[in-house]
Design an enzyme around this catalytic site. Structure first.
Site, PDB file in Angstrom:
ATOM      1  N   ASN A   1       0.843  -1.201   0.000  1.00  0.00           N
ATOM      2  CA  ASN A   1       0.000   0.000   0.000  1.00  0.00           C
ATOM      3  C   ASN A   1       0.878   1.250   0.000  1.00  0.00           C
ATOM      4  OD1 ASN A   1      -2.341   1.544   0.063  1.00  0.00           O
ATOM      5  ND2 ASN A   1      -3.128   0.635   1.945  1.00  0.00           N
ATOM      6  N   PHE A   2       0.236   2.388  -0.221  1.00  0.00           N
ATOM      7  CA  PHE A   2       0.892   3.707  -0.166  1.00  0.00           C
ATOM      8  C   PHE A   2       2.035   3.851  -1.169  1.00  0.00           C
ATOM      9  CE2 PHE A   2      -0.788   2.783   4.180  1.00  0.00           C
ATOM     10  CZ  PHE A   2      -1.871   3.644   4.113  1.00  0.00           C
ATOM     11  N   LEU A   3       1.893   3.204  -2.321  1.00  0.00           N
ATOM     12  CA  LEU A   3       2.827   3.457  -3.426  1.00  0.00           C
ATOM     13  C   LEU A   3       2.599   4.890  -3.907  1.00  0.00           C
ATOM     14  CD1 LEU A   3       4.739   2.845  -5.805  1.00  0.00           C
ATOM     15  CD2 LEU A   3       2.783   1.800  -6.977  1.00  0.00           C
TER      16      LEU A   3
ATOM     17  N   THR B   1      -4.623  -3.369  -3.692  1.00  0.00           N
ATOM     18  CA  THR B   1      -5.782  -2.834  -4.413  1.00  0.00           C
ATOM     19  C   THR B   1      -5.315  -1.612  -5.190  1.00  0.00           C
ATOM     20  OG1 THR B   1      -6.376  -1.426  -2.540  1.00  0.00           O
ATOM     21  CG2 THR B   1      -7.482  -3.558  -2.683  1.00  0.00           C
TER      22      THR B   1
ATOM     23  N   LEU C   1      -6.652  -0.800   3.563  1.00  0.00           N
ATOM     24  CA  LEU C   1      -6.844   0.599   3.961  1.00  0.00           C
ATOM     25  C   LEU C   1      -6.523   1.570   2.825  1.00  0.00           C
ATOM     26  CD1 LEU C   1      -5.154   0.148   7.416  1.00  0.00           C
ATOM     27  CD2 LEU C   1      -7.608   0.174   6.921  1.00  0.00           C
TER      28      LEU C   1
END
Ligand code: NHW
Ligand code: EN5
Length: 388
Positions: free
Chosen positions: A136-138, A172, A388
């Protein structure tokens, strides 16, 4: 078409139709001694930087990178604004790896210009519980876009995940990549319709006035279900039992233990909220609902700078009807001053969205697994995983 993704062990568009390939790993693990030992090269002006989220200054830099450069809607009206406390929560679950919090800095100025993260999770696909990384948070700074930095970040996080002998991942994205296991729709329930209309998040319906709209979305002042209360530390065991037996019915879902439940579901102000129903007679915990807090910056509005949004997380309705449970979640979110309550059409959510006056959004969320094939994919209602 996908110069990078074509090289990766993910479902390729060309073989999605091939129903003969088995479920499970696409390629086998390699011996750890064969995992590349040194970081992938970056353009000369940049360096890798493992982020220490205990460090408030670093956390502030990460917050700022994301607040200015992370995900926007398709018309660039809103941008996710994850809070520092949320980022700490999201990135430090039980047994997290510090090396999976990966920054890229400019060598000269030391300015943080890109980021990607992984956290460990056990995720079950059918009857197979797999150790995975959730990625996440790419994020790549707006000024450094389209220079093929993202594939370098993805390869580097993959290498660091492999070093922990983990070979699968879940993630996602709002964009289509090879190949989603399922595609979900966002739904939105107005809590503060006037503000949502003023900032362009929603529109006045045809033949609707503002006062009729405000009336349409009105909610009671307090939850209606007897025994509805906030989750506490002493509830962890009961909530874990409830959630584990509930998630067992989905094709893809996390395998949560008590430590995970304590981390992911114990309330933290403005990060995660959890409520349960304790039977007034038996004191048994019969139902559970939760949401996380993710505001969005409002871009280019003279009056408002942020939207306060709640996102439906994990909900388990056993004794209380799900619609009634989620109506109470809407009521507490309204009490706490959220402007909108968002939910995906995952799990049983289709069963309350229309009835509780959620409307479909213009955004989709595609779910992916790395190095794990699920033949023919699944339906959103077969998915028991919320990232998230
Ligand atoms: S999705 C949110 C991603 N972040 C944003 O959208 C923030 C705003 N955008 C940006 O910062 C939640 C940039 O546009 C990014 C791309 C950095 C997105 N996922 O550097 P280039 C997550 O964090 C591919 C995966 O030139 P850029 C999940 C694209 O298809 N790939 O582009 C992250 C192309 O490859 P192709 C993405 O715009 C999951 C290549 O990147 C992607 O400057 C990561 C272009 O690179 C996305 N969201 O930077 C995968 N967006 O093959 C984890 C673009 O098509 C995999 N691309 O040529 C698992 C790893 C762990 C395995 C462990 C065993
Ligand atoms: C990784 N964890 O597009 C996440 N949001 O619908 C990364 N639309 O807020 C991937 N465009 O429909 C994230 N209002 C992918 C999502 C990116 C953000 C995004 C969408 C989801 C969204 C809003 C605002 C649209 C503004 C113009 C939207 C309509 C609400 C309306 C309320 C009343 C009843 C009908 C619907």
């Amino acid at each position: 078409r996908h110069k990078f993704w074509e090289t990766q062990p993910v479902g390729q568009f060309r073989d999605v139709a091939d129903g003969s390939l088995p479920d499970g790993a696409i390629e086998p693990p390699t011996p750890l001694s064969e995992v590349r030992a040194d970081p992938y090269p970056l353009p000369a002006a940049f360096e890798w930087f493992t982020c220490d989220l205990d460090d408030d200054a670093l956390l502030a830099d990460l917050y700022a990178l994301l607040a200015h450069n992370y995900v926007e809607d398709d018309e660039n009206m809103f941008r996710f604004n994850y809070s520092p406390a949320f980022l700490r929560w999201a990135l430090r679950p039980p047994s997290f790896f510090r090396a999976w919090h990966i920054g890229v800095r400019a060598k000269e100025s030391k300015k943080l210009v890109a980021f990607i993260s992984g956290i460990p999770a056990r995720i079950r696909a059918r009857d197979d519980v797999v150790r995975m990384a959730e990625i996440n948070f790419l994020c790549v700074h707006k000024k450094l876009r389209s220079k093929r930095l993202a594939p370098v970040l993805i390869r580097e996080v993959t290498r660091r995940v492999h070093q922990e002998n983990i070979w699968q991942a879940a993630y996602t994205a709002g964009v289509v990549l090879p190949t989603p296991i399922t595609t979900c729709r966002y739904w939105h329930r107005s809590l503060n319709p006037k503000k949502l209309i003023d900032v362009g998040f929603s529109r006045l319906g045809p033949r609707m006035t503002m006062s009729r709209t405000v009336r349409l979305y009105k909610l009671p002042d307090a939850p209606l279900t007897p025994g509805f209360r906030q989750m506490e530390l002493r509830d962890v065991a009961a909530v874990t039992r409830l959630l584990r037996s509930y998630l067992a019915r989905y094709v893809v879902a996390p395998d949560f233990d008590e430590l995970d439940v304590e981390h992911w579901l114990l309330p933290q102000e403005d990060v995660v909220d959890s409520y349960l129903v304790e039977s007034p007679e038996t004191h048994e915990i019969t139902d559970f609902c939760s949401f996380y807090t993710l505001p969005s910056s409002v871009l280019n509005n003279a009056t408002y700078s942020t939207l306060k949004a709640a996102y439906s997380y994990y909900n388990v309705a056993v004794k209380t009807p799900l619609q009634q449970l989620m109506n109470d979640a809407l009521i507490v979110a309204k009490q706490k001053n959220y402007d909108v309550f968002n939910a995906l059409d995952v799990m049983e959510n289709e069963g309350f969205l229309k009835e509780l006056k959620f409307g479909p959004g213009d955004g989709q969320l595609h779910y992916y697994l790395y190095n794990y094939r699920i033949r023919n994919g699944i339906k959103p209602s077969e998915l028991g995983l919320v990232l998230l």
